[in-house]
Design a protein around this motif. Structure first.
Motif, PDB file in Angstrom:
ATOM      1  N   THR A  10     -99.822 175.901  37.738  1.00 34.17           N
ATOM      2  CA  THR A  10     -98.645 176.276  38.531  1.00 34.17           C
ATOM      3  C   THR A  10     -97.626 175.144  38.520  1.00 34.17           C
ATOM      4  OG1 THR A  10    -100.049 177.616  39.968  1.00 34.17           O
ATOM      5  CG2 THR A  10     -97.878 177.036  40.811  1.00 34.17           C
ATOM      6  N   GLU A  12     -93.259 174.267  39.474  1.00 32.18           N
ATOM      7  CA  GLU A  12     -92.110 174.712  40.250  1.00 32.18           C
ATOM      8  C   GLU A  12     -91.050 175.318  39.339  1.00 32.18           C
ATOM      9  OE1 GLU A  12     -88.868 172.960  43.435  1.00 32.18           O
ATOM     10  OE2 GLU A  12     -90.695 171.835  43.023  1.00 32.18           O
ATOM     11  N   LYS A  69     -89.066 182.757  36.738  1.00 33.71           N
ATOM     12  CA  LYS A  69     -90.229 182.811  37.630  1.00 33.71           C
ATOM     13  C   LYS A  69     -91.304 183.707  37.031  1.00 33.71           C
ATOM     14  CE  LYS A  69     -87.394 182.298  41.740  1.00 33.71           C
ATOM     15  NZ  LYS A  69     -86.855 182.991  42.914  1.00 33.71           N
ATOM     16  N   GLN A  98     -90.671 177.068  45.182  1.00 33.93           N
ATOM     17  CA  GLN A  98     -91.294 176.241  46.214  1.00 33.93           C
ATOM     18  C   GLN A  98     -90.501 176.304  47.501  1.00 33.93           C
ATOM     19  OE1 GLN A  98     -94.093 174.053  46.026  1.00 33.93           O
ATOM     20  NE2 GLN A  98     -94.606 174.884  44.040  1.00 33.93           N
TER      21      GLN A  98
END
Length: 98
Positions: A10, A12, A69, A98
């Motif tokens: 993962t 940002e 995203k 985030q």
């Protein structure tokens, strides 16, 4: 090539992440990389321009721009003068806000 795929996990959204792929020239002649071609414009690869001597190790740096995203899987085709001239490197993960 020791590692052809790396899970970034993962990261940002809207950040840059560098992934390094280490390899060793296991041949008997110097290895020259001709080209590193990414699957899209959000991925850029940097590779050694000088021949890699037999038994020596080097790294290829792949920089991914997480400008979308969600899950991703990007590839970079490495072309060299080796007996197996093309290797595909993969990086995957998920870009989250985030």
């Amino acid at each position: 090539w020791e590692i052809k795929s790396k899970d970034i996990e993962t990261i940002e959204y809207n950040t840059l992440v560098d992934v390094y792929f280490e390899f060793t020239n296991e041949g008997t002649f110097p290895l020259t990389i001709k080209q590193a071609k990414a699957s899209c414009g959000c991925t850029v690869a940097s590779y050694p321009k000088k021949p890699i001597l037999p038994g020596k190790s080097e790294k290829i740096k792949v920089c991914y721009s997480a400008n979308v995203k969600g899950s991703f899987k990007k590839s970079v085709a490495i072309t060299s003068y080796a007996s197996n001239p093309t290797q595909i490197l993969y990086s995957s993960g998920e870009a989250i806000a985030q």
